[in-house]
Each structure stands twice: as C-alpha cells, then as structure tokens.
Scaffold this active site. Structure first.
Site, PDB file in Angstrom:
ATOM      1  N   ALA A  11      -0.198  23.426  52.666  1.00 26.35           N
ATOM      2  CA  ALA A  11       0.928  24.295  53.151  1.00 26.35           C
ATOM      3  C   ALA A  11       1.180  25.385  51.859  1.00 26.35           C
ATOM      4  O   ALA A  11       2.335  25.357  51.483  1.00 26.35           O
ATOM      5  CB  ALA A  11       2.038  23.675  53.751  1.00 26.35           C
ATOM      6  N   LEU A  12       0.177  25.993  51.198  1.00 25.43           N
ATOM      7  CA  LEU A  12       0.743  26.496  49.799  1.00 25.43           C
ATOM      8  C   LEU A  12       1.380  27.622  49.991  1.00 25.43           C
ATOM      9  O   LEU A  12       1.426  28.589  51.047  1.00 25.43           O
ATOM     10  CB  LEU A  12      -0.979  26.774  49.447  1.00 25.43           C
ATOM     11  CG  LEU A  12      -1.857  25.807  49.087  1.00 25.43           C
ATOM     12  CD1 LEU A  12      -3.242  26.240  48.155  1.00 25.43           C
ATOM     13  CD2 LEU A  12      -1.405  24.681  48.089  1.00 25.43           C
ATOM     14  N   VAL A  44       9.657  27.949  41.405  1.00 24.10           N
ATOM     15  CA  VAL A  44       9.786  29.219  42.057  1.00 24.10           C
ATOM     16  C   VAL A  44      10.726  29.542  43.274  1.00 24.10           C
ATOM     17  O   VAL A  44      10.535  28.532  43.859  1.00 24.10           O
ATOM     18  CB  VAL A  44       8.498  29.689  42.484  1.00 24.10           C
ATOM     19  CG1 VAL A  44       8.186  31.127  43.252  1.00 24.10           C
ATOM     20  CG2 VAL A  44       7.304  29.775  41.335  1.00 24.10           C
ATOM     21  N   LYS A 102      10.259  21.761  40.271  1.00 22.97           N
ATOM     22  CA  LYS A 102      10.851  21.380  41.326  1.00 22.97           C
ATOM     23  C   LYS A 102      10.952  20.037  41.813  1.00 22.97           C
ATOM     24  O   LYS A 102      12.016  19.594  42.330  1.00 22.97           O
ATOM     25  CB  LYS A 102      10.127  22.220  42.409  1.00 22.97           C
ATOM     26  CG  LYS A 102      10.273  21.646  44.017  1.00 22.97           C
ATOM     27  CD  LYS A 102      11.407  22.509  44.735  1.00 22.97           C
ATOM     28  CE  LYS A 102      11.674  22.076  45.986  1.00 22.97           C
ATOM     29  NZ  LYS A 102      10.610  21.166  46.712  1.00 22.97           N
ATOM     30  N   ALA A 123       3.990  30.223  47.289  1.00 22.21           N
ATOM     31  CA  ALA A 123       4.336  31.061  46.061  1.00 22.21           C
ATOM     32  C   ALA A 123       4.493  30.133  44.929  1.00 22.21           C
ATOM     33  O   ALA A 123       4.240  30.409  43.818  1.00 22.21           O
ATOM     34  CB  ALA A 123       5.338  32.020  45.974  1.00 22.21           C
ATOM     35  N   GLY A 124       4.900  28.643  45.193  1.00 23.40           N
ATOM     36  CA  GLY A 124       5.129  27.748  43.983  1.00 23.40           C
ATOM     37  C   GLY A 124       4.036  27.130  43.576  1.00 23.40           C
ATOM     38  O   GLY A 124       3.495  27.062  42.347  1.00 23.40           O
ATOM     39  N   HIS A 125       3.250  26.827  44.681  1.00 21.98           N
ATOM     40  CA  HIS A 125       2.006  26.302  44.358  1.00 21.98           C
ATOM     41  C   HIS A 125       1.117  27.359  43.605  1.00 21.98           C
ATOM     42  O   HIS A 125       0.186  27.092  42.627  1.00 21.98           O
ATOM     43  CB  HIS A 125       1.176  25.879  45.718  1.00 21.98           C
ATOM     44  CG  HIS A 125       1.811  25.006  46.409  1.00 21.98           C
ATOM     45  ND1 HIS A 125       2.446  25.133  47.783  1.00 21.98           N
ATOM     46  CD2 HIS A 125       1.942  23.816  46.146  1.00 21.98           C
ATOM     47  CE1 HIS A 125       2.855  23.868  48.236  1.00 21.98           C
ATOM     48  NE2 HIS A 125       2.683  23.028  47.242  1.00 21.98           N
ATOM     49  N   MET A 148       0.021  19.153  48.308  1.00 21.57           N
ATOM     50  CA  MET A 148       0.054  18.705  49.804  1.00 21.57           C
ATOM     51  C   MET A 148      -0.476  19.541  50.866  1.00 21.57           C
ATOM     52  O   MET A 148      -0.295  19.413  52.002  1.00 21.57           O
ATOM     53  CB  MET A 148       1.066  17.643  50.049  1.00 21.57           C
ATOM     54  CG  MET A 148       1.383  16.391  49.277  1.00 21.57           C
ATOM     55  SD  MET A 148       2.111  15.019  50.069  1.00 21.57           S
ATOM     56  CE  MET A 148       3.672  15.980  50.441  1.00 21.57           C
TER      57      MET A 148
HETATM   58  P1  AMP Z   1       3.866  19.589  47.020  1.00 21.94           P
HETATM   59  O1  AMP Z   1       2.553  20.093  47.819  1.00 21.94           O
HETATM   60  O2  AMP Z   1       4.869  19.785  47.795  1.00 21.94           O
HETATM   61  O3  AMP Z   1       3.308  18.066  46.784  1.00 21.94           O
HETATM   62  O4  AMP Z   1       3.774  20.251  45.679  1.00 21.94           O
HETATM   63  C1  AMP Z   1       2.696  20.208  44.942  1.00 21.94           C
HETATM   64  C2  AMP Z   1       3.016  20.670  43.354  1.00 21.94           C
HETATM   65  O5  AMP Z   1       3.623  22.170  43.422  1.00 21.94           O
HETATM   66  C3  AMP Z   1       4.156  19.739  42.759  1.00 21.94           C
HETATM   67  O6  AMP Z   1       3.713  19.973  41.528  1.00 21.94           O
HETATM   68  C4  AMP Z   1       5.389  20.443  43.205  1.00 21.94           C
HETATM   69  O7  AMP Z   1       6.286  20.381  42.099  1.00 21.94           O
HETATM   70  C5  AMP Z   1       4.972  22.035  42.946  1.00 21.94           C
HETATM   71  N1  AMP Z   1       5.934  22.863  43.694  1.00 21.94           N
HETATM   72  C6  AMP Z   1       6.495  22.625  45.050  1.00 21.94           C
HETATM   73  N2  AMP Z   1       7.400  23.619  45.361  1.00 21.94           N
HETATM   74  C7  AMP Z   1       7.444  24.323  43.820  1.00 21.94           C
HETATM   75  C8  AMP Z   1       8.320  25.441  43.532  1.00 21.94           C
HETATM   76  N3  AMP Z   1       9.129  26.015  44.407  1.00 21.94           N
HETATM   77  N4  AMP Z   1       8.284  26.088  42.363  1.00 21.94           N
HETATM   78  C9  AMP Z   1       7.266  25.514  41.378  1.00 21.94           C
HETATM   79  N5  AMP Z   1       6.414  24.343  41.766  1.00 21.94           N
HETATM   80  C10 AMP Z   1       6.610  24.035  42.963  1.00 21.94           C
END
Ligand code: AMP
Length: 282
Positions: free
Chosen positions: A33-34, A178, A151, A36-38, A31
């Site tokens: 707002a990338l 992450v 996560k 380090a997890g993304h 979604m």
């Molecule tokens: P989002 O943009 O929040 O919908 O997340 C997109 C993808 O990134 C999803 O598969 C999340 O689980 C993953 N994600 C978000 N935060 C983290 C994180 N801290 N570590 C690993 N993956 C993450």
C-alpha cells in the site's frame, strides 16, 4: 523491474550482483500500500546504492489476534507501478509459506526489553514479528543497507539492536517522516479514516509540533512536555491517547529530561484506527 517470489530468487539476485563486483545493494522492507513515505525510502536507497530491492509482505506475525491483518490495505498492481516509478530494480513479494516454511510459530527473533516498550506495550508480540521478518529479509537479501522510516521510531530501535546483537552486516539508514501538507504523518492505515476522522487525526502532529516548539523555547522537563501534549489532545475528545512518552531513542527507556537523542513518541486511536507520530527532540 523484476518481480521475485522466492527466497532462492532473491538470494541469487543478491549473490550474482555481489560476485560481479562494484555493486551496493539496498533493501526497502514494506508491507505495501505504498505511499510517498515509502517512495522517499526507495529514493534514498536509489541515491546511495547501485541496486535496490523493495520487499512487499504483509507480515502476519507482527499483527495481534484482534488487529487489522485481514483488512490491511493490499494494492499489488499499484505498488508494482510505484516501486518501478521510483527506480526499484527488484520487487520481492513472497508468499507466507515462502517466509514461514514451518509455519508462523516456528523459529523467531526476540529483542528483549525494547520489544516491551512503546508500541510493544500495547501490541504484545508485535516487535518479535518485526524482528523476525527483518532478520529473515536481511539474511535472504544480504543488503549493504536497509532503509527504514523514522515514522516507526521504536521499530528502528528494535531493528538496530537486532542487527547489532546478531552481528548482521547490513547498515541501517533512517529516513525522515513524510507528512501530508496539513502535517498528518503518511501511513497505509490513514486509508481507514473517514474525512471527519482524518481531521481529528491531525491532533497527533499538532501535539508533536507543540512539544517541539516548547523544546525550542528551552523547556526540557518530560513531565511538562507530556502535560502540554495532553492539553492538545484534550481539545479533540474523539481521539483516545494510548501513549505520550519521552524516551531514549536507542533504549526506549523513559527519560525525565529531554536531551539530544530523546524521542517524543505518540500513539492514539481515532475510531478503530491506531495512529503513531513522533519527533527526535533537541
Ligand atoms: P510499512 O509498510 O508501514 O511497514 O512501512 C515500511 C517502511 O516505510 C517502514 O520503515 C516505515 O517506517 C516507513 N514509513 C511508513 N510511513 C512513513 C512516512 N510517513 N515517512 C517515512 N517513512 C515511512
């Protein structure tokens, strides 16, 4: 990196690569707002696929009426730069009309039972929105692999079940959580936290670590592990617990005893920000 706006363009990209032969396509749904997890997901995709698409779509159907859809962080230029820097070949950033041609309340995908557990319990309709957008993205891009973060552990269970039930060909790859150096799980929603709240938010990772250490010492009883997590939360009264649960990671059904594949899941509110964290135990 190409920026694609329409499903037709995404499908053409995918089919052209497939017709050329020798390609493995990876998709990283986000979604935006990338952080380090993304980035870790994009790197994992880069490492195992010849072509990587990152989707960037703040999906309205997974937000409840009183949730943060309108104020969810949006950072298109920075996201393009980050996705390109991590080696994405394509950034798919569609409009709402492109994804929901007949409006957001038209055809949807429902994953019974799992959708009502964990986050689904407090966010009715959330996992219907998640399953629907992921089904659409997988149908449009036809990737060999799609990359998700641990996560969002309940999301992983819902998406896995949906892929199995709909006989989709995509393999799902789950990447570790992450964290910041102090333990806080990275999340786009961390941007909402004040410095004081950010300190309070560490309660979640502290509770996760505490429960993991008890399991490492041999404790397996869910009631004891949940009580131990509650004690950690009691030290930070500003943080409001929503969920502390031990469940089967695949079915999300509560368990009495931790075993391999048991998920310890937390959700809590810090001010008006809902945060989650988890660990697979044993
Ligand atoms: P989002 O943009 O929040 O919908 O997340 C997109 C993808 O990134 C999803 O598969 C999340 O689980 C993953 N994600 C978000 N935060 C983290 C994180 N801290 N570590 C690993 N993956 C993450």
């Amino acid at each position: 990196m190409q920026i694609l706006r329409t499903v037709a363009e995404l499908r053409r990209w995918s089919r052209t690569l497939r017709a050329a032969g020798g390609n493995t396509l990876g998709l990283v749904p986000t979604m935006g707002a990338l952080h380090a997890g993304h980035a870790s997901l994009i790197r994992a995709a880069r490492a195992s696929c010849t072509q990587v698409a990152v989707s960037l779509f703040v999906n309205p159907t997974q937000f409840g009426p009183n949730e943060d859809y309108a104020r969810y962080p949006r950072a298109f230029e920075a996201d393009c730069a980050r996705a390109a820097a991590e080696g994405a070949d394509v950034l798919f950033a569609p409009t709402i009309e492109e994804i929901y041609p007949n409006g957001p309340d038209a055809t949807f995908v429902e994953v019974p039972r799992l959708s009502d557990r964990l986050d689904g319990q407090s966010r009715p309709g959330h996992f219907r929105g998640v399953a629907t957008i992921v089904a659409k993205l997988l149908t449009a891009a036809e990737p060999d692999r799609a990359f998700f973060g641990q996560k969002d552990a309940a999301q992983v269970a819902v998406v896995r079940r949906m892929i199995g039930d709909l006989l989709l060909a995509t393999e799902i790859v789950v990447c570790p959580i992450v964290r910041d150096a102090d333990g806080l799980a990275l999340s786009s929603r961390n941007a909402y936290l004040t410095p004081a709240q950010r300190g309070q938010a560490l309660t979640l990772s502290r509770a996760v670590r505490h429960v993991e250490s008890l399991v490492a010492q041999g404790e397996r009883r869910a009631s004891i592990l949940i009580a131990a997590a509650q004690v950690v939360f009691a030290m930070e009264p500003e943080v409001r617990i929503e969920t502390i649960a031990l469940v089967d990671a695949a079915t999300l059904e509560p368990v009495d005893t931790a075993a391999p594949g048991t998920l310890f899941a937390l959700a809590a509110w810090v001010g008006s920000t809902r945060l989650i964290d988890n660990a697979i135990l044993c």
